[in-house]
Design an enzyme around this catalytic site. Structure first.
Site, mmCIF file in Angstrom:
data_model
loop_
_atom_site.group_PDB
_atom_site.id
_atom_site.type_symbol
_atom_site.label_atom_id
_atom_site.label_comp_id
_atom_site.label_asym_id
_atom_site.label_seq_id
_atom_site.Cartn_x
_atom_site.Cartn_y
_atom_site.Cartn_z
ATOM 1 N N TYR A 47 -3.025 51.695 -41.657
ATOM 2 C CA TYR A 47 -2.267 50.501 -41.293
ATOM 3 C C TYR A 47 -1.923 49.729 -42.563
ATOM 4 C CZ TYR A 47 -3.934 51.251 -36.500
ATOM 5 O OH TYR A 47 -4.218 51.785 -35.268
ATOM 6 N N HIS A 68 1.803 48.785 -35.993
ATOM 7 C CA HIS A 68 1.239 50.081 -35.653
ATOM 8 C C HIS A 68 0.954 50.859 -36.939
ATOM 9 C CE1 HIS A 68 1.794 49.825 -31.321
ATOM 10 N NE2 HIS A 68 3.006 49.336 -31.530
ATOM 11 N N LYS A 127 4.765 58.140 -36.466
ATOM 12 C CA LYS A 127 3.792 58.209 -37.555
ATOM 13 C C LYS A 127 4.095 59.410 -38.429
ATOM 14 C CE LYS A 127 0.037 55.910 -35.095
ATOM 15 N NZ LYS A 127 0.990 55.262 -34.201
#
Length: 399
Positions: free
Chosen positions: A298, A306, A353
């Site tokens: 993070y 997120h 991600k």
């Protein structure tokens, strides 16, 4: 002159109050706090000390306390004040009765008050999920009603009446009272409930730190004291180092447990090297088992954004002979298939991600003496290299 352009539709900054509150609460990236006395800010001696390189800034160490738990292989912080400090200053650990932030006691108190004004992050998430579910149900009911009206109009030879289909931009949640909610309590019962005193609510939750998080706080900042559960006495750094390494060795047969203490491929060492590496770069590191990875990175913390990156720790032996004689079975140490890698990459791509393969090189025992593992100084012999993996999309990457 203000640099913020006002938003004519919804105010100057949507959600700005909540964002400012989070910046105030979670403003410190580490448990240590640097403070300058107010009386010394304009004192002439401050400038004189600065000429000799002597800072007048004080370091405030919270000195939190936790207990090592051998069953869960973690450190428990039971003091609510210490738990709040470690979570709000760096997002260390997780609540054992919560998803991440130790908010069980707050949720219970909110449920008692039933005011609905102060919601925790988990309650906000559940509320949004319930609203999205209700929106889908209302939309499906409207579509079914529109289809039935179109069929009836076609059969009767008339024009179908318009049916309002809810959209995400205009739909608003509405309360759906149940039969139990519609019942009003009798006055006698209400007075009896109001007169009955509430029992104090005990906080049953503790903050659970992984071994990597606990040793990072101990070795680098000396802000955590670990208590031995057998003696109820504080453990020294050498005792903590030996205990954390022996967690994985105790699971081996007795003939292998003692020699395994001096191996460089101890799972605690390999995982701590990766954790320390990304923490030292300024990332907030959390566990990533939810997304089939080892770590999540993070930028500021789970409260703000997120996770941007998902990390797979890939152990690599400098000497293949060490891998053959190893009593440990390290995850991702063996060659993996492309189908497995594509599966993990696909999972993390769907949640926005970027997948990172962190190759941790384990030093060869023939080059470095195994006796150095008795001290944290052995961590200097490890090295890490990163490989960023992105999913190839032909429609978007033709250029």
């Amino acid at each position: 002159m203000s640099l913020i352009t006002p938003n004519r539709r919804g105010g100057a900054n949507k959600g700005g109050a909540r964002r400012n509150e989070n910046n105030r609460i979670y403003g410190l990236p580490l448990p240590l706090e640097f403070s300058t006395p107010a009386t010394a800010r304009f004192h002439p001696a401050r400038h004189i000390l600065g000429l000799f390189g002597i800072p007048d800034t004080r370091i405030l160490n919270p000195h939190c306390e936790g207990t090592f738990d051998p069953l869960t292989c973690s450190v428990w912080v039971t003091n609510s004040k210490d738990s709040t400090i470690l979570w709000r200053r760096g997002f260390f650990g997780k609540g054992d009765l919560s998803r991440s932030e130790p908010s069980w006691h707050t949720r219970q108190m909110t449920a008692r008050k039933a005011a609905g004004k102060f919601l925790t992050s988990e309650e906000i998430r559940e509320k949004r999920r319930a609203e999205r579910k209700q929106f889908k149900l209302d939309r499906a009911a409207a579509l079914a009603q529109a289809a039935a009206e179109a069929e009836a109009a076609f059969a009767e030879g008339r024009e179908a009446a318009p049916v309002a289909i809810p959209s995400g931009a205009t739909w608003k949640p509405q309360a759906h009272p149940t039969a139990e909610d519609s019942r009003s309590p009798t006055p006698a019962l209400t007075e009896e409930v109001e007169q009955e005193p509430e029992e104090p609510l005990e906080d049953l939750e503790h903050l659970q730190l992984t071994l990597q998080e606990a040793f990072f706080l101990i070795w680098n900042f000396n802000c955590l004291t670990v208590i031995d559960p057998a003696t109820n006495e504080p453990m020294s750094l050498q005792q903590i180092w030996s205990t954390f390494r022996s967690v994985y060795c105790d699971k081996l047969p007795p003939p292998l447990s003692e020699p395994a203490m001096k191996r460089f491929d101890n799972p605690f060492l390999v995982n701590y090297v990766a954790y320390h590496y990304f923490r030292s770069l300024g990332w907030v590191v959390k566990g990533g088992i939810k997304f089939c990875v080892d770590l999540l990175l993070y930028k500021r913390g789970p409260v703000f954004h997120h996770a941007e990156f998902a990390v797979l720790v890939m152990p690599v032996y400098e000497d293949p002979a060490d891998q053959e004689s190893s009593p440990f079975t390290l995850a991702n140490a063996e060659p993996f298939s492309w189908s497995w890698l594509s599966t993990v990459n696909r999972v993390n791509s769907q949640v926005q991600k970027t997948l990172i393969l962190a190759y941790v090189t384990i030093p060869a025992s023939s080059r470095v003496s195994c006796d150095q593992t008795m001290s944290p100084a052995c961590l200097a012999h490890y090295s890490i290299r990163e490989v960023v993996l992105r999913r190839f999309l032909p429609a978007r990457m033709r250029d």
